[in-house]
Enzyme design. Sequence first.
Site, PDB file in Angstrom:
ATOM      1  CG  HIS A 253      -2.770   9.192  -4.848  1.00 50.58           C
ATOM      2  ND1 HIS A 253      -3.309   9.619  -5.754  1.00 50.58           N
ATOM      3  CD2 HIS A 253      -2.924   7.694  -4.821  1.00 50.58           C
ATOM      4  CE1 HIS A 253      -4.066   8.795  -6.437  1.00 50.58           C
ATOM      5  NE2 HIS A 253      -4.073   7.795  -5.882  1.00 50.58           N
ATOM      6  CG  HIS A 254      -4.898   7.651  -0.062  1.00 49.95           C
ATOM      7  ND1 HIS A 254      -5.637   7.036   0.444  1.00 49.95           N
ATOM      8  CD2 HIS A 254      -3.936   6.893  -0.832  1.00 49.95           C
ATOM      9  CE1 HIS A 254      -5.510   5.638  -0.053  1.00 49.95           C
ATOM     10  NE2 HIS A 254      -4.356   5.764  -0.849  1.00 49.95           N
TER      11      HIS A 254
END
Lengths: 215, 215
Positions: free
Chosen positions: B100-101
């Site tokens: 995600h990051h």
Amino acid sequence: MVTVGPKVMADMSPIDSYPVRFVYNVVQIILCSYMCVEAFMIAYRNGYPVLPCAPFDAENPPAANLLWLFYVSKVLDFMDTIFIVLKKSWRQLSFLHVYHHCTIFLFYWLNVNAGYDGDVYLTIVLNGFIHTVMYTYYFVSMHTKDIWWKKYLTLMQMIQFVCMTTQALYLLTTGCTSYPPRIVVVYAGYILSLLFLFAQFYVNSYTKKPTAKNA
Amino acid sequence: MVTVGPKVMADMSPIDSYPVRFVYNVVQIILCSYMCVEAFMIAYRNGYPVLPCAPFDAENPPAANLLWLFYVSKVLDFMDTIFIVLKKSWRQLSFLHVYHHCTIFLFYWLNVNAGYDGDVYLTIVLNGFIHTVMYTYYFVSMHTKDIWWKKYLTLMQMIQFVCMTTQALYLLTTGCTSYPPRIVVVYAGYILSLLFLFAQFYVNSYTKKPTAKNA
């Protein structure tokens, strides 16, 4: 609200408006954060100087719309008083609370009508920030009462008033006339009254040793 | 960070960066709130329609500055990973977290360079709001672990992805070309991958009955 409220609630059980307060605190955190950063951005975009005496544009005031939102948000703040009355928590319905909420609303009515640009931005930066921290405190206190930084919140509120008074005194002593000087005089006196009341609250709440009576 | 971090920390005791996290969470709450409301205000001020397919102004893009701030704020989000590594809390260093990051950062690099106006505003409104609630959750969890609305936060994140996917599908099916359609296709696929991962997390965390092994 303050005079009629207690009479209305006299025969009723206290109402703890948990779900409303839950949403209300989150909305206030978001709104106050926005106003704080946006006030800073307005000052930045319009090249306001670091020291007070920012330009006051009476024709196209860049801060006016945000100041209006800030003024309207003070109506939303009255919800705090409603929650206190519903909870029948009369100790919280202090002179400080009632005086602060009523007068700040009247003062920003004056600002919206006569002091709607320039240096007023700093009060929104400072107050927006303090209110964000304060509503975050209220929100955390809905989860636990054990909040070690409670007294630092009151301290931060006092630092806020010191900054505001310093700004007002700077405007007055340097003879700055871009912001209406008569408003600045009233403002300085008003902020000092708040500083005094908050300092009194700080001393009563955090420095006095509990006695058998109030323990 | 993810590969080197654990090796560096191997011989060290876990570090709980409480004071930094305390300030960091408050800063994130304020910043994400600002971006959420400001994205909404940009849409409002520029008369964006309620349904997707907002105008894309390549010359004077009203959303570009805010999008840049949003992109930069994704660098700040990497602090979350640093805190996890310092705490040696490897269970939290999940595929979901790392994927995600990293990908969100790459995706907004694309947006800053090619999709810097118009409909992109809605992702800032939605994600700014969710991040405000998420950092408020992190801040509350520094005071108590007993937070009844934890699973509703994951639910809200999934609702956010559903809204984003709906917007993308609307843009594609109505043949809207104001926002670069090729970006919309990649975006829809990407958001669906996040929705799948968050749904998997939701099922694993909140619906499975604890067994002797993971209780």
